[in-house]
Scaffold this active site. Structure first.
Site: not given
Lengths: 399, 263
Positions: A92, A114, A381
């Site tokens: 991210k 969010e 990830s």
């Protein structure tokens, strides 16, 4: 680059994508699209971003040969793309650094975001601390409960975490609330959307910030093996890590692209988040894509053990890749993901995030049927520290 | 097409259909029309009303929970059209229920039901090519939102694509009451006037007779939504219709002659 430019202008991936938003937001989306196009053409922007990705986030991430897992499964050679080693613990941060630089360029001093699993929230809070921006993160109350550690990390970094109690109190509801904030404070606020979702230009822009994953992985596998892999496997919630892992391999037709959705605890609507097997095209939160919905167009509830995959829609570019057949989409159940988490921990000493564990689960199913000449790349990830509460309970580690 | 405003300002009344239940919504609609609403916006409940504030969110949630569907909204509209031929009827919805129904099917059914106009909250002019064509085929007035953040070139496109009236959003934000009207609303209406001769209705946050009158100074009509929905919520099913009648009469500052009930 030509394809990316065409996509950016149209905001469409085949029939999917577009801009289905309240009129109030259109000017801000136009401003963002413009700022992004300018930044793309500005060498200074790329220098800054590349330097942050390298020195702050820790890129490039390793492509690690998982020899013990490979041996245990007795088939394809397995490589892990280690996005879990990035600062903040997941991919991210790639997108957050890019969008924070854009927010600064646009002169916006307040950031909203969010978060589902909390990884995007932590990455947002991190870049806001780094750039001195105000940060408000919306998070479903159910997700705050199951990803408690990340709530404290965000607070530690100076972000305000606002719990959302509507709907199923998960990612979809957090996005609704973030959009309500944005529509109210749009003149001063940048919405740091965390996946390849929402209205144009987000799906294209967020994808571009994550393309570095496949750019690195492609070069790394060619260096190590001198050939392309048989398949790339990635989990798909909104689909940001998957599109990042797939993108540079799309022209390599011989490379299979496999996305793994959350199969949850059953195949009934409400028990899973498998949009391609259980959903149909619709509009949710700004974009036209596959959506889990009932016969009346009401958005369905979803379930997954992993908060980051627990969402009723999927990025529009994945919808196009699905329809064209270029990418394949499958699902892994809660139980398979938990089993895969344990397996990777015990064979390789790597605890993946429960989201990423869905990709590992598909690898465990697929590898034994392939030959040792085949190569699988699994995008890990994120890391599983945030999931220790769930893992302790589900795997009875407390006993 | 009865999308016309008799008094100034005209009154557009929004209600969420199916809150608290369909039968009560019917009574509320009749009461609102008889109390002086020129246009009724029939809100289609949706699971994810991201442009709405807490009041309409709660109403939508109640209506979704009791199973209210787009079919039901259209059936109610057909009944109201028979009972009150002169009222303007607008379907107010998010796009997904329409998509699921089928855009062409929806426009066809809306025409059959006697609907005058359609407002899709998350539909902007750039995405509206198919919608505009279907609306035209079925003689429905597409109504678009104009926002304080919309630059002039967008206002021009919004005005050109709209029929019936243009809906000017009074401020940046979601639906719901506010203490005072900002200067945003008046400026927006002034900018819009340059591009259209259509009536302009101002909505979002108008809840008091004073605000209603103030909007009348610069716009053709006011949309009252959350204030009505909150009144319904507080009154409960038994008293909802009479409370709405009183509320609307209070806005007008005068009691209109009630029409003869149809049944």
């Amino acid at each position: 680059m030509a394809a990316a430019t065409a996509n950016r202008l149209a905001g469409r991936f085949g029939p999917y994508g577009g801009r289905y938003v309240p009129e109030t937001l259109v000017a801000a989306l136009d401003e963002l699209e413009h700022a992004y196009a300018e930044a793309q053409a500005d060498p200074d922007f790329h220098l800054k971003l590349d330097s942050l990705l390298r020195d702050y986030a820790g890129r490039p991430t390793p492509l690690y040969f998982a020899s013990r897992l490979t041996e245990a499964l007795g088939g394809a050679k397995i490589y892990l793309k280690r996005e879990d080693l990035l600062h903040t613990g997941a991919h991210k941060i790639n997108n957050c650094l890019g969008q924070a630089l854009l927010a600064v360029r646009m002169g916006k001093k307040r950031i909203i975001a969010e978060t589902g699993a909390g990884q995007h929230g932590v990455a947002s809070a991190t870049v806001c601390a780094l750039f001195g921006l105000d940060c408000v993160v919306y998070m479903g109350e159910e997700d705050m409960r199951r990803q408690e550690l990340n709530v404290y990390r965000m607070k530690m970094l100076g972000a305000e975490v606002r719990g959302v109690s509507s709907g199923s109190r998960t990612l979809k509801d957090a996005i609704n609330e973030a959009m309500r904030d944005w529509v109210t404070n749009v003149r001063t606020t940048h919405y740091l959307l965390g996946s390849v979702l929402g209205a144009h230009p987000y799906p294209t822009m967020v994808r571009d910030f994550h393309r570095v994953i496949s750019r690195e992985a492609r070069a790394q596998i060619l260096e190590k093996e001198n050939r392309l892999p048989t398949a790339i496997i990635a989990c798909v919630g909104g689909g940001s890590n998957a599109i990042g892992a797939f993108y540079e391999f799309i022209p390599d037709k011989e490379v299979r692209l496999i996305g793994v959705e959350a199969g949850g605890r059953g195949s009934q609507l409400g028990e899973h988040a498998a949009r391609f097997s259980g959903g149909s095209p619709g509009v949710l939160q700004g974009t036209y894509s596959y959506v889990l919905q009932d016969d009346n167009g009401q958005i369905a509830l979803t379930h997954s053990v992993s908060a980051g995959l627990d969402y009723a829609s999927i990025g529009p570019e994945h919808a196009a890749l699905h329809d064209s057949g270029r990418a394949e989409y499958t699902s892994a159940s809660d139980a398979e993901a938990l089993e895969a988490t344990l397996r990777l921990a015990r064979t390789e000493g790597i605890i993946p995030a429960l989201e990423s564990a869905h990709a590992v689960a598909e690898c465990i199913r697929l590898a034994p049927a392939l030959s040792p000449r085949d190569i699988l790349i699994v995008n890990v990830s994120g890391r599983g520290d945030k999931d220790m509460g769930i893992l302790t309970r589900e795997l009875h580690l407390g006993n | 097409m009865p999308l016309q405003f008799s008094a100034k300002p005209g009154l557009v009344a929004y209600i969420t259909v199916g809150d608290p239940d369909l039968a009560t919504t019917h009574n509320i609609a009749i009461a609102a029309i008889d109390a002086g609403a020129d246009v009724l916006e029939l809100g289609v409940p949706f699971s994810d009303p991201l442009a709405d504030g807490p009041v309409i969110q709660r109403a939508s949630e109640r209506a979704v929970k009791n199973g209210t569907r787009l079919h039901d909204v259209l059936a109610l509209a057909a009944t109201l059209r028979t009972e009150r031929p002169a009222v303007g009827l607008v379907i107010f919805t998010y796009y997904n229920p329409v998509l699921r129904f089928g855009l062409e099917n929806f426009c066809d059914a809306a025409e059959q039901a006697g609907i005058d106009g359609v407002l899709i909250t998350d539909m902007i002019v750039e995405e509206a090519v198919e919608y505009l064509a279907a609306a035209r085929r079925h003689h429905l007035a597409p109504i678009f939102l104009a926002a304080p953040t919309s630059p002039d070139d967008r206002l021009e496109r919004i005005a050109a694509a709209s029929q019936g009236f243009v809906y000017a959003i009074s401020r940046t934000g979601i639906t719901g009451a506010q203490k005072s009207l900002t200067s945003d609303a008046e400026q927006l209406v002034r900018r819009l006037r340059r591009f259209t001769k259509l009536p302009i209705a101002v909505g979002f946050g108008i809840s008091s007779p004073e605000q209603f009158a103030a909007v009348g100074e610069f716009a053709d009509a006011a949309v009252i939504g959350s204030a009505l929905v909150a009144t319904i919520e507080q009154a409960g099913p038994k008293h909802a219709a009479s409370s709405i009648a009183r509320f609307i009469q209070g806005l007008r500052g005068a009691i209109k002659e009630p029409a003869v009930p149809a049944r």
